[in-house]
Motif scaffolding. Structure first.
Motif, mmCIF file in Angstrom:
data_model
loop_
_atom_site.group_PDB
_atom_site.id
_atom_site.type_symbol
_atom_site.label_atom_id
_atom_site.label_comp_id
_atom_site.label_asym_id
_atom_site.label_seq_id
_atom_site.Cartn_x
_atom_site.Cartn_y
_atom_site.Cartn_z
ATOM 1 N N ALA A 462 -15.545 -5.538 -9.699
ATOM 2 C CA ALA A 462 -15.205 -4.150 -10.026
ATOM 3 C C ALA A 462 -15.170 -3.301 -8.753
ATOM 4 O O ALA A 462 -15.913 -2.331 -8.605
ATOM 5 C CB ALA A 462 -16.202 -3.590 -11.031
ATOM 6 N N THR A 463 -14.292 -3.671 -7.845
ATOM 7 C CA THR A 463 -14.181 -2.946 -6.583
ATOM 8 C C THR A 463 -13.192 -1.793 -6.721
ATOM 9 O O THR A 463 -12.377 -1.758 -7.648
ATOM 10 C CB THR A 463 -13.693 -3.891 -5.467
ATOM 11 N N LEU A 464 -13.252 -0.887 -5.768
ATOM 12 C CA LEU A 464 -12.331 0.242 -5.767
ATOM 13 C C LEU A 464 -10.888 -0.245 -5.654
ATOM 14 O O LEU A 464 -9.991 0.276 -6.327
ATOM 15 C CB LEU A 464 -12.669 1.176 -4.604
ATOM 16 N N GLU A 465 -10.671 -1.271 -4.849
ATOM 17 C CA GLU A 465 -9.317 -1.811 -4.691
ATOM 18 C C GLU A 465 -8.781 -2.373 -6.001
ATOM 19 O O GLU A 465 -7.627 -2.133 -6.371
ATOM 20 C CB GLU A 465 -9.324 -2.912 -3.617
ATOM 21 N N GLU A 468 -7.965 0.475 -8.439
ATOM 22 C CA GLU A 468 -6.710 1.131 -8.067
ATOM 23 C C GLU A 468 -5.516 0.294 -8.520
ATOM 24 O O GLU A 468 -4.476 0.830 -8.893
ATOM 25 C CB GLU A 468 -6.680 1.366 -6.556
ATOM 26 N N GLN A 469 -5.655 -1.022 -8.491
ATOM 27 C CA GLN A 469 -4.598 -1.880 -9.026
ATOM 28 C C GLN A 469 -4.459 -1.705 -10.533
ATOM 29 O O GLN A 469 -3.344 -1.667 -11.066
ATOM 30 C CB GLN A 469 -4.895 -3.351 -8.705
ATOM 31 N N LEU A 470 -5.584 -1.571 -11.215
ATOM 32 C CA LEU A 470 -5.548 -1.422 -12.672
ATOM 33 C C LEU A 470 -4.856 -0.128 -13.083
ATOM 34 O O LEU A 470 -4.306 -0.035 -14.190
ATOM 35 C CB LEU A 470 -6.968 -1.443 -13.257
ATOM 36 N N GLU A 471 -4.871 0.874 -12.210
ATOM 37 C CA GLU A 471 -4.218 2.142 -12.530
ATOM 38 C C GLU A 471 -2.711 1.970 -12.713
ATOM 39 O O GLU A 471 -2.054 2.798 -13.336
ATOM 40 C CB GLU A 471 -4.508 3.173 -11.435
ATOM 41 N N GLN A 550 -13.903 12.040 -1.952
ATOM 42 C CA GLN A 550 -14.365 10.655 -1.863
ATOM 43 C C GLN A 550 -14.060 9.948 -3.181
ATOM 44 O O GLN A 550 -14.217 10.515 -4.260
ATOM 45 C CB GLN A 550 -15.873 10.593 -1.585
ATOM 46 N N ARG A 551 -13.609 8.703 -3.059
ATOM 47 C CA ARG A 551 -13.270 7.903 -4.236
ATOM 48 C C ARG A 551 -14.271 6.748 -4.355
ATOM 49 O O ARG A 551 -14.462 5.986 -3.412
ATOM 50 C CB ARG A 551 -11.838 7.354 -4.102
ATOM 51 N N ARG A 552 -14.892 6.648 -5.545
ATOM 52 C CA ARG A 552 -15.871 5.586 -5.780
ATOM 53 C C ARG A 552 -15.584 4.919 -7.120
ATOM 54 O O ARG A 552 -15.110 5.554 -8.064
ATOM 55 C CB ARG A 552 -17.302 6.141 -5.797
ATOM 56 N N ALA A 553 -15.889 3.649 -7.168
ATOM 57 C CA ALA A 553 -15.735 2.907 -8.426
ATOM 58 C C ALA A 553 -16.766 3.412 -9.435
ATOM 59 O O ALA A 553 -17.898 3.741 -9.076
ATOM 60 C CB ALA A 553 -15.917 1.418 -8.188
ATOM 61 N N GLN A 554 -16.350 3.463 -10.681
ATOM 62 C CA GLN A 554 -17.247 3.940 -11.740
ATOM 63 C C GLN A 554 -16.947 3.197 -13.039
ATOM 64 O O GLN A 554 -15.809 2.824 -13.303
ATOM 65 C CB GLN A 554 -17.064 5.446 -11.959
#
Length: 780
Positions: A462-465, A468-471, A550-554
């Motif tokens: 569950a990384t930020l990268e 962002e792909q899931l978006e 700032q962008r963080r995984a949640q």
């Protein structure tokens, strides 16, 4: 143990296909799983799904009837004939009407539009409106988002000399209206490759066909109608929604700009903004009054007028919300007062409930009680009841109503939602029949909501990268829901309630050294069931939390489960009585007091704890350990008798051990030398000996009792005496020594250990710890 609130249904995914997509498209394993789960099995299909462009729109003339419809409208425009656009009062109808108005303007048509009144005319094309259209000199009537069932009305249109063109997307009846043209992708034998367009989508396709070019400026309105109508966001609907949402960010339409402003929408626009912001405001006009103002907002070129209409929609929406809250509260009270045999399907009715919002109230009842629900508005003057129904998985509402057709003069819908009209006196009979059907059709599990889990992953994925792909899967909606992810075996590292009413949960999850922030909206009630360091399985949505640039995984928590035994660390609690009362009202619990003094005290309070009982060996799901056991065996007997134990609360109202530690062998020798030298030691001399040997009196007494247990000393009421000489024996042979040693070990394990050590230690004594543990006590 914490049980999940819903049934988790995990999507089966072909892992080989997922691996192929991952390698071919260079995407994350999680995104590849989700694509395959959505039926996308090739790299080409995936690229089209994740991308999408104007070139991907289908030819509008593939819609059967489009040629004839466009030809007739062009002829009407050429000869200056009057055209009437006939719409509908919901968000899809409003946007369809607005699209058609903009289209006719661009084509140079002479036209007007008409939307029926929900309360005086009802749904669909009606004869009175057609008569009025003919009298007003119109020669062509074109419907949007309605008309596919208007068989009688089509006959009347012919008689009146009106050329009726129907554009609709609803399911067609067996007999189609005999209209000049019928444009509907669901029409039998229609070759159009996509059948699930919304009414706004069909209107958009008509605009494309009539104008000759794709009307880019109408995409934003088409997207609003498509998303608000809850059609499946796949294929061309996805394309309309995706491109339309992008267009909404930079819209120059005064009405769209004004609507965004009252909704508080800035920057990026999502399907959520339409579903919970724009859509409800548009729908509010048709629910409470007429839909004219919403149409006027979309078609005006005057920014001031647009802002006025948008504010009026906003005011109406607030009024609608208050109305829904009031009716929903009344409906919930009626449900709570129902006898149990009438709660399999909830049928509530009352005089004067607003017909425009009863569908929303029915949805509220389903959400709260998870039962099929019908909400009826009674009109006693006419002796009629008009209602809206919403259902749950497993209960086909349309089939259920069909079973009651003899008391339903009018009904229609589909498995999950329907509408009906019946005589006021037949409402009890409808309630009785539907509850009988539910008893036949549904099981106990059917009354537990289902959560579809799209994929399972580790916390490290569950990384930020990846998120962002899931978006790229967005926009989300029916047919393309926001992915639900299951992560198993995460530790709850942080947990607290937040929000003005403290009804949300802020948390942090940890697994294999990786942490992830989480939030659960309106999940504070579950926080009381959790404890830090619980090992949980969590279901929710992965998202990006943006704060201060700032962008963080949640992780957006939707549901969770804690399998196995939960241990609650209540050690050190000052007011133990208040702590125990927190359990009152939950599942029945048992309280165990190992010490007689505590047991007597607790018996005096137990009457105030109506769910707590003092029998230590009776089975329970919740157990409170009030004080320290004397031995491993006592702890084994208390916990081993609980095969279904889910929660263990550790209070340990400790009585300070008289010995902080075991005396050393040297101290044993020193005390024995004194008794050996004097041959006797009076009880009154124990404090003096303790002072001389720098021991506590209790330590000296313990040493003397160990020697007596080993046979080296005798004891009477006055003193300890040296016994006859016996063979040498080790201290560990003394039961007194062993029990004290065991008590001190238990005290260390139960009082002074970390939470993780305490939990691991206690689980060794429960029947849930498989294989069955070895007995670690000495069995005295």
């Amino acid at each position: 143990m914490v049980k999940s609130k819903t049934r988790w249904k995990i999507e089966e995914v072909d892992q080989e296909l997922a691996l192929q997509l991952q390698q071919q498209l260079h995407i994350s394993p999680l995104l590849a799983q989700l694509l395959v789960g959505r039926g996308i099995q090739t790299a080409e299909a995936a690229e089209k799904f994740l991308g999408g462009s104007l070139q991907d729109f289908y030819d509008p003339f593939l819609l059967d009837g489009m040629d004839a419809a466009v030809e007739r409208i062009k002829r009407a425009i050429a000869h200056g004939e009057g055209i009437l656009i006939y719409g509908d009062y919901d968000a899809d109808g409003v946007t369809s009407t607005s699209i058609m108005i903009h289209t006719m303007r661009m084509a140079g048509a002479t036209f007007q539009y008409y939307i029926p009144n929900r309360f005086t005319e009802g749904y669909g094309l009606n004869e009175g409106a057609l008569v009025k259209a003919a009298e007003s000199g119109f020669s062509v009537v074109i419907t949007v988002d309605t008309g596919i069932s208007a068989v009688k009305e089509a006959e009347l249109a012919k008689e009146l000399g009106l050329d009726l063109i129907i554009t609709d997307h609803h399911e067609p009846p067996e007999t189609l209206p005999d209209a000049y043209a019928v444009v509907n992708p669901k029409k039998p034998n229609c070759p159009y490759p996509f059948k699930m367009l919304a009414g706004a989508g069909v209107a958009f396709k008509f605009a494309h066909a009539l104008l000759g070019d794709l009307p880019h400026h109408l995409l934003e309105i088409a997207a609003i109608g498509t998303i608000a109508d809850l059609v499946s966001l796949v294929d061309e609907n996805r394309l309309i929604a995706k491109l339309g949402l992008k267009a909404l960010e930079h819209s120059v339409n005064p009405g769209v700009q004004a609507l965004k402003k009252v909704c508080g929408i800035e920057g990026k626009v999502s399907a959520y903004h339409i579903g919970f912001g724009m859509g409800p405001r548009i729908n509010a006009t048709g629910r409470l009054e007429t839909a004219d103002r919403a149409v006027k907002m979309f078609i005006t070129s005057n920014p001031e007028d647009a802002e006025r209409y948008a504010r009026e929609l906003d005011d109406l929406n607030r009024e609608r919300q208050e109305l829904v809250e009031a009716i929903a509260a009344e409906a919930e009270q009626l449900v709570l007062a129902m006898p149990e045999e009438e709660t399999n399907v909830l049928v509530v009715a009352k005089e004067g409930w607003n017909e425009g919002v009863i569908g929303i109230v029915a949805s509220r009842l389903v959400e709260k009680f998870y039962r099929p629900a019908i909400v009826l508005s009674i009109n006693s003057e006419h002796g009629k009841a008009k209602g809206s129904a919403r259902s749950i998985a497993g209960f086909n509402m349309y089939e259920a109503l069909t079973e009651c057709a003899d008391i339903l003069p009018h009904y229609g819908g589909h498995p999950m939602a329907a509408g009906m009209t019946l005589a006021e006196g037949d409402v009890p009979e409808l309630r009785h029949r539907l509850n009988e059907l539910a008893r036949k059709w549904l099981t106990a599990d059917d009354y537990i909501p289902i959560t579809k889990v799209d994929a399972v992953c580790r916390l490290s994925e569950a990384t930020l990268e990846t998120i962002e792909q899931l978006e790229k899967l967005a926009p989300f909606g029916l047919g393309n829901p926001s992915p639900k992810i299951l992560i198993e075996g995460v530790e709850i590292a942080d947990l607290r309630t937040i929000g003005k009413e403290q009804n949300h949960v802020k948390c942090q999850f940890r697994q294999d050294g990786v942490t992830l922030d989480g939030i659960g909206f309106k999940m504070a009630d579950q926080a009381a069931e959790l404890t830090l360091q619980d090992e949980a399985n969590i279901v929710g949505e992965l998202a990006v939390n943006e704060w201060n640039n700032q962008r963080r995984a949640q992780f957006i928590l939707k549901d969770l489960a804690v399998p196995g035994l939960q241990v609650f660390d209540w050690r050190g609690t000052r007011n133990k009585s208040e702590k125990i009362k927190q359990l009152d009202g939950n599942a029945p619990a048992r309280i165990v007091a190992f010490r007689e003094k505590n047991r007597r005290q607790l018996e005096q309070h137990a009457g105030g704890w109506r769910t707590l009982h003092l029998e230590p060996n009776s089975a329970t799901r919740q157990l409170v350990l009030y004080d320290l056991p004397h031995s491993y065996q006592e702890l084994e007997e208390a916990l081993g008798a609980q095969p279904e134990l889910e929660r263990l609360y550790c209070l340990f109202d400790e009585e300070p051990n008289t010995l902080p530690s075991l005396p050393s062998r040297e101290q044993f020798k020193e005390v024995y030398k004194t008794v050996y030298h004097h041959k006797t030691l009076g009880h009154n001399d124990i404090p003096l000996l303790a002072q001389a040997k720098k021991l506590t009196p209790s330590a000296v007494l313990f040493i003397l009792e160990v020697f007596r247990d080993l046979g080296f000393l005798n004891r009477d009421e006055q003193s300890y005496q040296l016994a006859e000489a016996k063979e040498k024996r080790d201290l560990t042979e003394s039961i007194v020594y062993q029990r004290q040693k065991e008590a001190l070990e238990l005290e260390t394990e139960l009082l002074y250990s970390s939470y993780q050590s305490l939990r691991a230690f206690l689980k060794r004594f429960t029947l849930q710890d498989a294989p069955v543990k070895e007995k670690i006590y000495h069995g005295f």
